[in-house]
Scaffold this motif. Sequence first.
Motif, PDB file in Angstrom:
ATOM      1  N   GLY A   8       0.822  -1.207   0.000  1.00 39.58           N
ATOM      2  CA  GLY A   8       0.000   0.000   0.000  1.00 39.58           C
ATOM      3  C   GLY A   8       0.858   1.260   0.000  1.00 39.58           C
ATOM      4  N   ARG A   9       0.323   2.265   0.636  1.00 33.72           N
ATOM      5  CA  ARG A   9       0.994   3.560   0.629  1.00 33.72           C
ATOM      6  C   ARG A   9       2.251   3.553   1.496  1.00 33.72           C
ATOM      7  NH1 ARG A   9      -4.149   7.544   1.647  1.00 33.72           N
ATOM      8  NH2 ARG A   9      -5.190   7.261  -0.376  1.00 33.72           N
ATOM      9  N   GLU A  10       3.166   4.447   1.147  1.00 33.88           N
ATOM     10  CA  GLU A  10       4.336   4.697   1.981  1.00 33.88           C
ATOM     11  C   GLU A  10       3.891   5.470   3.219  1.00 33.88           C
ATOM     12  OE1 GLU A  10       7.532   3.842   1.656  1.00 33.88           O
ATOM     13  OE2 GLU A  10       6.995   2.643  -0.106  1.00 33.88           O
ATOM     14  N   PRO A  11       4.635   5.367   4.345  1.00 32.81           N
ATOM     15  CA  PRO A  11       4.286   6.146   5.544  1.00 32.81           C
ATOM     16  C   PRO A  11       4.161   7.638   5.258  1.00 32.81           C
ATOM     17  CG  PRO A  11       5.944   4.505   6.068  1.00 32.81           C
ATOM     18  CD  PRO A  11       5.776   4.474   4.569  1.00 32.81           C
ATOM     19  N   ALA A  12       4.994   8.146   4.336  1.00 38.86           N
ATOM     20  CA  ALA A  12       4.930   9.575   4.032  1.00 38.86           C
ATOM     21  C   ALA A  12       3.580   9.939   3.420  1.00 38.86           C
ATOM     22  CB  ALA A  12       6.068   9.963   3.096  1.00 38.86           C
ATOM     23  N   ASP A  13       3.059   9.078   2.567  1.00 39.38           N
ATOM     24  CA  ASP A  13       1.772   9.369   1.949  1.00 39.38           C
ATOM     25  C   ASP A  13       0.669   9.421   2.994  1.00 39.38           C
ATOM     26  OD1 ASP A  13       2.837   9.459  -0.610  1.00 39.38           O
ATOM     27  OD2 ASP A  13       2.705   7.271  -0.819  1.00 39.38           O
ATOM     28  N   SER A  14       0.675   8.471   3.923  1.00 35.75           N
ATOM     29  CA  SER A  14      -0.343   8.464   4.979  1.00 35.75           C
ATOM     30  C   SER A  14      -0.183   9.682   5.880  1.00 35.75           C
ATOM     31  CB  SER A  14      -0.205   7.186   5.812  1.00 35.75           C
ATOM     32  OG  SER A  14      -0.456   6.049   5.022  1.00 35.75           O
ATOM     33  N   LEU A  15       1.063  10.076   6.135  1.00 35.76           N
ATOM     34  CA  LEU A  15       1.315  11.250   6.975  1.00 35.76           C
ATOM     35  C   LEU A  15       0.759  12.504   6.304  1.00 35.76           C
ATOM     36  CD1 LEU A  15       2.728  12.597   9.419  1.00 35.76           C
ATOM     37  CD2 LEU A  15       4.788  12.736   8.031  1.00 35.76           C
ATOM     38  N   VAL A  16       1.003  12.642   5.006  1.00 37.81           N
ATOM     39  CA  VAL A  16       0.529  13.816   4.279  1.00 37.81           C
ATOM     40  C   VAL A  16      -0.997  13.850   4.252  1.00 37.81           C
ATOM     41  CG1 VAL A  16       0.403  14.886   1.999  1.00 37.81           C
ATOM     42  CG2 VAL A  16       2.601  14.102   2.900  1.00 37.81           C
ATOM     43  N   GLU A  17      -1.609  12.694   4.092  1.00 32.27           N
ATOM     44  CA  GLU A  17      -3.075  12.643   4.105  1.00 32.27           C
ATOM     45  C   GLU A  17      -3.619  13.123   5.448  1.00 32.27           C
ATOM     46  OE1 GLU A  17      -6.285   9.099   4.197  1.00 32.27           O
ATOM     47  OE2 GLU A  17      -5.002   9.134   2.410  1.00 32.27           O
ATOM     48  N   TRP A  18      -2.922  12.742   6.533  1.00 34.98           N
ATOM     49  CA  TRP A  18      -3.360  13.158   7.864  1.00 34.98           C
ATOM     50  C   TRP A  18      -3.173  14.655   8.049  1.00 34.98           C
ATOM     51  CZ3 TRP A  18      -1.313  15.476  12.203  1.00 34.98           C
ATOM     52  CH2 TRP A  18      -1.997  15.304  13.407  1.00 34.98           C
ATOM     53  N   LEU A  19      -2.105  15.223   7.458  1.00 36.19           N
ATOM     54  CA  LEU A  19      -1.786  16.650   7.620  1.00 36.19           C
ATOM     55  C   LEU A  19      -2.695  17.544   6.776  1.00 36.19           C
ATOM     56  CD1 LEU A  19       2.123  16.549   7.470  1.00 36.19           C
ATOM     57  CD2 LEU A  19       0.739  17.064   9.498  1.00 36.19           C
ATOM     58  N   ARG A  20      -3.194  17.038   5.640  1.00 37.30           N
ATOM     59  CA  ARG A  20      -3.921  17.874   4.694  1.00 37.30           C
ATOM     60  C   ARG A  20      -5.145  18.495   5.352  1.00 37.30           C
ATOM     61  NH1 ARG A  20      -4.985  14.444   0.459  1.00 37.30           N
ATOM     62  NH2 ARG A  20      -2.976  14.910  -0.512  1.00 37.30           N
ATOM     63  N   GLY A  21      -5.259  19.818   5.202  1.00 34.39           N
ATOM     64  CA  GLY A  21      -6.392  20.547   5.740  1.00 34.39           C
ATOM     65  C   GLY A  21      -6.198  21.021   7.166  1.00 34.39           C
ATOM     66  N   ARG A  22      -5.166  20.547   7.812  1.00 32.27           N
ATOM     67  CA  ARG A  22      -4.933  20.974   9.185  1.00 32.27           C
ATOM     68  C   ARG A  22      -4.030  22.213   9.193  1.00 32.27           C
ATOM     69  NH1 ARG A  22      -6.143  16.650  12.873  1.00 32.27           N
ATOM     70  NH2 ARG A  22      -6.450  14.669  11.766  1.00 32.27           N
ATOM     71  N   ARG A  23      -4.261  23.097  10.159  1.00 31.69           N
ATOM     72  CA  ARG A  23      -3.429  24.283  10.322  1.00 31.69           C
ATOM     73  C   ARG A  23      -2.533  24.036  11.539  1.00 31.69           C
ATOM     74  NH1 ARG A  23      -3.788  29.158   8.177  1.00 31.69           N
ATOM     75  NH2 ARG A  23      -5.854  28.669   7.353  1.00 31.69           N
ATOM     76  N   LEU A  24      -1.275  23.688  11.306  1.00 33.15           N
ATOM     77  CA  LEU A  24      -0.404  23.332  12.427  1.00 33.15           C
ATOM     78  C   LEU A  24       1.075  23.510  12.046  1.00 33.15           C
ATOM     79  CD1 LEU A  24       0.797  20.394  11.482  1.00 33.15           C
ATOM     80  CD2 LEU A  24      -1.343  19.521  12.393  1.00 33.15           C
ATOM     81  N   LEU A  25       1.905  23.349  13.064  1.00 33.75           N
ATOM     82  CA  LEU A  25       3.360  23.415  12.899  1.00 33.75           C
ATOM     83  C   LEU A  25       3.918  22.011  13.089  1.00 33.75           C
ATOM     84  CD1 LEU A  25       6.081  25.027  12.706  1.00 33.75           C
ATOM     85  CD2 LEU A  25       5.993  25.222  15.201  1.00 33.75           C
ATOM     86  N   LEU A  26       4.564  21.493  12.070  1.00 40.01           N
ATOM     87  CA  LEU A  26       5.198  20.177  12.134  1.00 40.01           C
ATOM     88  C   LEU A  26       6.691  20.376  12.403  1.00 40.01           C
ATOM     89  CD1 LEU A  26       5.140  17.073  11.694  1.00 40.01           C
ATOM     90  CD2 LEU A  26       5.581  17.533   9.269  1.00 40.01           C
ATOM     91  N   ILE A  27       7.165  19.802  13.514  1.00 42.82           N
ATOM     92  CA  ILE A  27       8.578  19.951  13.886  1.00 42.82           C
ATOM     93  C   ILE A  27       9.323  18.661  13.576  1.00 42.82           C
ATOM     94  CG2 ILE A  27      10.200  20.395  15.769  1.00 42.82           C
ATOM     95  CD1 ILE A  27       8.034  22.003  17.163  1.00 42.82           C
TER      96      ILE A  27
END
Length: 631
Positions: A14-33
């Motif tokens: 299936g998807r790479e971890p990065a793809d799932s991470l980006v899907e989770w981040l999309r639409g959110r207003r936040l700071l990723l450190i």
Amino acid sequence: AAGLAVHPKGGLHGREPADSLVEWLRGRRLLLILDNCEHLTAAARRIAMVAMSRCPTVSILATSREPLGIQGERVHAVQPLRAESDGVELFCSRATAADSRFTVSEDDVEVIAALSRALDGLPLAIELAAARIRAMSPSDLLARLGDRFRLLRGDNPIAPERHQTLRATVDWSYQLISREEQILFDRLSVFAGSFDLTSAEVVCSDDTIQEFDVAALLGSLVDKSMVTSDRVGRTARYRILSTLRRYGEERLAADADQTRVRNRLLAHHVALSTKTNSSRLGPNQQELDAVFAAEWDNIRASLRWAIAEDARDCADAIVAATGPYASCRALREHGEWARDLVELDRPDRHPSPVTFGWAAYWALGTPQAEAWAERGIDVAPHRDHEDTTLCWRSLTHAHSSLGRDEQATNAHRHLEQATHESTDVFLRSVALESLAQKAFDQGDRDSLPTRVRDFSELAQRVRAPSLLAAAAYLRGRQTLWFGERPDPTGALAIYRDGLKLARSVSDVHRESALHSAVVFAATELRGPETTLPCREALARLYETRSWPFIWLSITAMSTWMVAVDDLDGAAVILGYIDAHHPPYSGTDGRARALAFLRDRPEVADAIALGAALDRDQLVLHILAHLAVPDH
């Protein structure tokens, strides 16, 4: 992904971890450190690029020893702690956490500030030092920083291994750079101070690292925070923090190339110093003095290496080339360099006469100065060789100060002869200025105008601010006492012009002489316009601790105070002089003033006060006395 409880979808295919991470981040207003990216730069770069392209409402803060290198990235270099107070605060906070019994005294604050400076303001190094407080005092820690990699070990079981010791931290960064970068870093550790790209290319390149590769490798070391970069005017200068430099020095010491690298550093700074000095006394003096200022730490390191390797010719060349600049800036360590060299004098191998001359120059007023000057003349090709100029100048001063008029006149003849055909501007200026001073000291009104004119013409021809300031000093002195009538107002105007010139090139020596001259001129006015110039001049002289000129100035002030009936002020000064006999204070006017005051019982307490003060207290007393409105 694990930190955010994000799981890849679709199993192994299936998807790479990065793809799932980006899907989770999309639409959110936040700071990723993304913290500590340097060992995973490529992976962090990929995640950041994908997130930035698909998640416009997400901001990313990445910490790393080098930039990620992607479009839209803004790099903020986190500098070491700049303010000493920050270093002190951090140390005390960590020390108290390590040992609740720890308390800070006023003396401790100064030591901890010095400790912070010695550790380059690196927070981790300061924290590791504070952790030692259970077994060591701050003074103990400071005294043992020479072996900082053994000393600064932590014992926090939950801290990452690379944060347990200072060496582990530096090792961590070092192992993340390429082999070529490691070689260059080790070689750069020979620079004791900042350096430019040209110096790095000359000193660090060979068959292993080509000269044209140095710029790219150096830039990469800057990106990876192993080297710092600063813009100075139109030039970039680089520096390695002393903690990292110690690490590089240790690695270089185990390398067979160490001697070759240090020899290249020595050769480079011999050539640089000689070239800079050859054209320094000219209209570009300020620019060329800046070269010496920037390279001074490296020049010192080069000289020490030359002495250690018995490269006498190179050491002589450095002493000769740096002497005029050092005398201008009152850098007395230059005298230590010359002294260290002349103490290596052997029957079969001698330092240069110029080195003996500089050793004598810095020791003026001591018997050793006379001995070194005579020895320099003895080892010269002949007694009137131009390399003996400084030796004859020192002998002239020694004979004159001791009242040996015949010997002083003879030394002056040799001084004039030594520079008769010289094209060296500095040596010519030394001789001409000394001859003018002799005419002043002897009250020789016949030769004085010619001597002052000869020096002034040289200064006008080369347009060096230092020489123009010296010419102003001579012309002001001539105006003050050797014109048709004394003209203190005219002399003050000339001296102030000279001060502007001296300050423009930070010529401490000329500035000090001119401040003292201002005092002599102002005290001749003997009116309300006297006090402020005297106070300003003395304050500046004390700021630079120019003690010979301080003694000349306060002696002149004491004579003026007697003349204007300020007997208490004069009594304190003369009481000190009579008790302590400082140099440059034994004038006939001072002796007459002291004899006059001894017969005045009302100032006995003031004389006793002066005798009880130390020299710093005396100067501060005079400054306070001159600040009283009546003055």
